[in-house]
Design a protein around this motif. Structure first.
Motif, PDB file in Angstrom:
ATOM      1  N   UNK A 147     -26.684  24.263  82.757  1.00 60.64           N
ATOM      2  CA  UNK A 147     -25.616  24.935  83.002  1.00 60.64           C
ATOM      3  C   UNK A 147     -25.011  24.647  84.459  1.00 60.64           C
ATOM      4  N   UNK A 148     -23.743  24.268  84.422  1.00 58.00           N
ATOM      5  CA  UNK A 148     -23.253  23.990  85.754  1.00 58.00           C
ATOM      6  C   UNK A 148     -21.696  24.986  85.883  1.00 58.00           C
TER       7      UNK A 148
ATOM      8  N   UNK B 128     -18.928  20.476  94.199  1.00 62.03           N
ATOM      9  CA  UNK B 128     -18.261  19.297  93.512  1.00 62.03           C
ATOM     10  C   UNK B 128     -18.217  18.287  94.901  1.00 62.03           C
TER      11      UNK B 128
ATOM     12  N   UNK C 258     -23.268  18.377  92.613  1.00 62.32           N
ATOM     13  CA  UNK C 258     -22.963  17.734  91.554  1.00 62.32           C
ATOM     14  C   UNK C 258     -22.134  16.428  91.591  1.00 62.32           C
ATOM     15  N   UNK C 259     -22.150  15.442  90.980  1.00 58.67           N
ATOM     16  CA  UNK C 259     -21.579  14.321  91.433  1.00 58.67           C
ATOM     17  C   UNK C 259     -20.239  13.932  90.331  1.00 58.67           C
ATOM     18  N   UNK C 260     -20.287  14.555  89.433  1.00 57.62           N
ATOM     19  CA  UNK C 260     -19.269  14.610  88.303  1.00 57.62           C
ATOM     20  C   UNK C 260     -17.741  14.515  88.859  1.00 57.62           C
ATOM     21  N   UNK C 261     -17.308  14.845  89.842  1.00 58.38           N
ATOM     22  CA  UNK C 261     -15.825  14.840  90.150  1.00 58.38           C
ATOM     23  C   UNK C 261     -15.694  13.557  91.109  1.00 58.38           C
TER      24      UNK C 261
ATOM     25  N   UNK D  66     -14.524  10.644  93.185  1.00 58.51           N
ATOM     26  CA  UNK D  66     -13.290   9.989  93.177  1.00 58.51           C
ATOM     27  C   UNK D  66     -13.291   8.877  93.886  1.00 58.51           C
TER      28      UNK D  66
ATOM     29  N   UNK E  66     -22.708  10.750  84.953  1.00 54.58           N
ATOM     30  CA  UNK E  66     -21.714  11.850  85.192  1.00 54.58           C
ATOM     31  C   UNK E  66     -20.538  11.437  86.179  1.00 54.58           C
TER      32      UNK E  66
END
Lengths: 360, 500
Positions: A20-21, A28, A89-92, A94, A120
């Motif tokens: 879960x995140x 982020x 987390x690295x999902x965002x 840019x 991600x």
């Protein structure tokens, strides 16, 4: 029935297998920067600067900057975690910035590798080279925005409507891996409290070798790809008289018919509109004059650029890749690299001015 | 002991156990509203018995009794001749007598011990007047709705369909209620198999009471364990007429203002009858909006939960700030936040439905706004979710069939659970369960997901998009109508009146 019960039970037991995140419980990272370490004892290591925005309930955005030094970039991340109240987390992500130092000495592929390996991280992440110290660039406050989004938007609108050619992670990797093509990345510097794009950094492999000034980006873009933008080109007819021509659409063609005789002709075509003119009256003869002057100007800067590329033996225009596409049988990279610097590449420009404003 | 009591009860109540007419009458006299009266004349007399609550007394006094007393009655056979009312019968069948008297017939006997009697119909027909439809109100179109009286309802349909093909098969269901149920269909148009299925299922029902057609619906539906209704209920006689012409079968039940329509398909639950009253472009866009609303209503909260719990990458960067800052002070994880809000909306809806007047709904809405704002201010829920939940509740009410909107709102909860457990993958899994379930459903044995599956292109003319009426010249394939052609469209060249 038994199967159904079994399935439902499985479902509940399997739930903890998914990590879960929850949105407000994670840090982020929107922009990450890499630089060489300052002190000498950390030699061989990389300094990573990560910025994670923190959105407050009252609408304020605070940028948390994390600086760590380690050998591998994932190692840097685990060090970030040790000083952050929430997991990273690295999902965002840019934008990823690399300092000019690191790009010139060590090459950036080692660092880009971690970006492309992380599922991600999207392939539309912007990459860039920072002319200023990365840490200073990323700790600067750009107003009530998150730094990542700010720099991303600056790069994004310039490559969509402005002077920059498209350069994201995908493009970089494509140019890097494809034969007869060399990557290039935008070059940014800190200009007081703003980020400014100063040009394009040219790469040979993953090392930066040279750069193109922002002034010449119009020409570079004409040479590089088909585009339409709001970018303008100023033609100086004499000391007093000059005209600003906005590009509506441009096209480039590579004539490869004489490639066996080591001759390549690049054709550029620009449709333009005059938006500003300082002279007296714009007669058709004058228009013709402006057109030819512009053609000459672009051809000149273009030829300078091409010669420079040949001297450095880099090919950001993708001429090699164009040649490869029309070559029957084997295309040998080594062969081509030997031939390329001595190729006779000429550049012909064709400018058409379609409109010259409403006042007549 | 208990068994004995039951036997005694049975003995007293069932006409089978009563030996003869005098005994039946004695039994009926236990009720206070059962009247008996002896009419004595010179040389003859007769006894008259009836339930005053079932009999139209003015009619009895004005139109029946005068004919009986004008001349002395010798035999029972004279009565049908004298009384100018159709339906007078003479019977000695105790069961029949009992049934008739319970339906408002008057018993006439010539002497106190006679085993035979005449039965004169004089029912009181007390029914609500035909009023406006309340559930399926349309701005344009007929303003008549079914009422509780079966005869009135059939009348409303018959006057719209004055053809002899309209058959009304009548049967009585319910050991105690003896409810009259009528199967309406157009002979030669409706598929015989469909009609027989309905008849068969109705005949097989063994219950003591049928108080409403909704009960009937649950008893004759194909899959009783599905939350999805498989028959449409409507209160509009014009809708009934229209579906009869399509070849469907309609079930009307006495005492219920709702008619059941079958076989149906899923898409029909999303088509309002008003769609046929407006231009096809307007109607189609309304349908598209409704289908969008349904999907939105089912999926939006689960997707919110899934995205916020697992897939922060999917949130556009411009939305990120809004979402994060709205959730900044909230202690609950997204799932609890969503369930809290969904439940409070359900509470409001349920409370609104139980409140007696329409004022209740207004109070419900006001309460909703107050509770919503307060819970956002208290930091229990985020205002973004509040908007999402309110919108999805609103979207669920766009379904034209009330029953379906309940189902839609219920379907959201498993989706929520799956979204919390597995994120978007869970939503997908749950959606495939839903599709699998819908594929399995049947309505009177016909596929429920038709025309989408099995794909029947011809039937798509009146599914997601309602095509112009001139294209609706064939009856839907899924009804397997005996007569597939509705009409042959005439294409006439139109006169051009523009002077060019």
């Amino acid at each position: 029935m038994k199967r159904r019960v079994c399935m439902i039970v499985c479902m509940f037991f399997l739930t903890s297998c998914v990590q879960k995140s929850i949105l407000d419980d994670i840090q982020m990272v929107t922009i990450i920067g890499y630089d060489l370490p300052e002190s000498d004892e950390e030699e061989g290591q990389t300094k990573g600067v990560a910025v994670a925005p923190q959105y407050e309930a009252d609408g304020r955005i605070e940028n948390n900057v994390f600086v760590q030094t380690a050998e591998l970039s994932k190692e840097i991340r685990s060090q970030y975690n040790s000083e952050s109240p929430k997991p990273f987390v690295s999902g965002k992500l840019q934008v990823a910035l690399f300092s000019q130092d690191i790009a010139e000495t060590e090459g950036i592929m080692k660092l880009v590798d971690t970006l492309q390996r992380d599922p991600s991280i999207g392939s539309r992440v912007f990459l860039g080279i920072s002319g200023t110290d990365v840490e200073t660039l990323l700790t600067t406050n750009y107003g009530n925005v998150d730094t990542g989004t700010y720099i991303h938007d600056t790069l994004s609108h310039n490559s969509r409507h402005g002077m920059l050619p498209e350069t994201n992670l995908h493009d970089f990797l494509y140019n890097y891996y494809s034969v007869g093509d060399d990557p290039f990345l935008p070059l940014v510097v800190l200009d007081e409290d703003k980020v400014k794009i100063t040009g394009i950094a040219l790469f040979k492999g993953d090392k930066m070798v040279d750069s193109i000034n922002a002034k010449n980006l119009f020409t570079f873009k004409v040479l590089h790809q088909k585009f339409s933008s709001n970018d303008s080109f100023t033609v100086k007819l004499d000391e007093e008289e000059h005209a600003a021509i906005y590009n509506i659409a441009s096209k480039r063609n590579i004539n490869l018919k004489m490639v066996n005789r080591n001759k390549i002709v690049l054709h550029g075509k620009v449709l333009g509109v005059i938006k500003e003119y300082s002279g007296e009256k714009l007669t058709p003869a004058k228009l013709k004059n402006i057109e030819t002057k512009m053609e000459k100007d672009i051809e000149k800067t273009g030829m300078d650029m091409i010669n420079k590329f040949q001297d450095l033996n880099i090919d950001p225009l993708g001429i090699g890749s164009a040649v490869r596409s029309v070559t029957r049988g084997d295309f040998h990279e080594e062969d081509w690299e030997k031939r390329y610097p001595d190729m006779d590449i000429t550049f012909q420009m064709d400018v058409t001015i379609t409109e010259s404003g409403v006042i007549e | 002991m208990v068994k004995k009591m039951f036997r005694w009860l049975k003995k007293n109540h069932s006409p089978d156990k009563l030996k003869n007419l005098p005994e039946l009458i004695r039994n009926l006299q236990d009720s206070g509203d059962f009247l008996h009266h002896e009419s004595k004349q010179q040389d003859s007399s007769f006894f008259i018995y009836y339930f005053k609550t079932l009999v139209h007394e003015t009619e009895l006094n004005d139109h029946i009794l005068p004919y009986l007393v004008e001349k002395p009655i010798k035999t029972l056979e004279e009565i049908p001749e004298r009384v100018p009312i159709p339906g007078v019968i003479i019977s000695n069948d105790l069961k029949e007598i009992c049934e008739k008297v319970m339906r408002g017939f008057v018993i006439i006997r010539l002497n106190a011990n006679a085993k035979e009697c005449a039965l004169i119909p004089s029912q009181v027909k007390k029914a609500r007047a035909v009023t406006q439809p309340e559930v399926e109100f349309t701005v344009v179109g007929s303003k008549e709705a079914f009422v509780e009286s079966l005869d009135t309802n059939i009348h409303l349909v018959r006057k719209r369909l004055p053809v002899h093909e309209l058959k009304a098969y009548e049967l009585t269901i319910g050991k105690l209620t003896n409810t009259k149920v009528v199967v309406l269909y157009l002979d030669g148009i409706a598929n015989e198999e469909n009609v027989n299925t309905v008849k068969q299922r109705l005949e097989d029902i063994k219950v003591d009471q049928i108080v409403d057609s909704s009960v009937l619906m649950q008893l004759i539906t194909d899959d009783r364990n599905s939350p999805f209704p498989q028959l449409i209920d409507t209160e509009r006689p014009d809708r009934v007429t229209s579906v009869l012409c399509e070849g469907k079968v309609v079930v009307l039940s006495d005492g219920s203002p709702q008619a059941l329509i079958g076989p149906t398909t899923l898409v029909e639950f999303f088509s309002a009858f008003e769609d046929y009253f407006v231009n096809w472009i307007v109607a189609s866009s309304a349908r598209l909006i409704r289908i969008f609303a349904i999907l939105f209503s089912i999926l939006v909260t689960p997707v919110y939960v899934a995205t916020l719990t697992y897939h922060y990458e999917l949130i556009p960067k411009d939305l990120l700030g809004t979402l994060v800052s709205s959730r900044q002070r909230i202690p609950l994880p997204p799932i609890l936040e969503a369930i809290f809000l969904e439940l409070s909306i359900e509470l409001l809806r349920e409370a609104g439905a139980r409140l007696p007047t329409k004022v209740g709904q207004t109070i419900g809405i006001v309460g909703g706004i107050v509770i919503g704002t307060a819970s956002v201010e208290a930091g229990l829920t985020s205002n973004v979710l509040l908007i999402i939940v309110a919108l999805s509740a609103l979207a669920s009410f766009t379904t034209p069939v009330y029953r379906m909107s309940n189902t839609i709102r219920l379907t959201r909860f498993p989706f929520l659970l799956f979204a919390h457990l597995w994120g978007l993958l869970g939503v997908t899994v749950c959606f495939s369960f839903l599709i699998a379930h819908l594929l399995k459903l049947k309505s009177l044995g016909r596929p429920f997901l038709e025309p989408l599956y099995p794909l029947r292109v011809q039937d798509l003319k009146d599914a997601i998009i309602r095509f112009p009426l001139k294209f609706q010249n064939k009856r839907p394939i899924h009804l397997q109508s005996e007569d597939t052609v509705r009409f042959t469209p005439v294409t006439k060249k139109e006169k051009n009146d523009f002077h060019e």
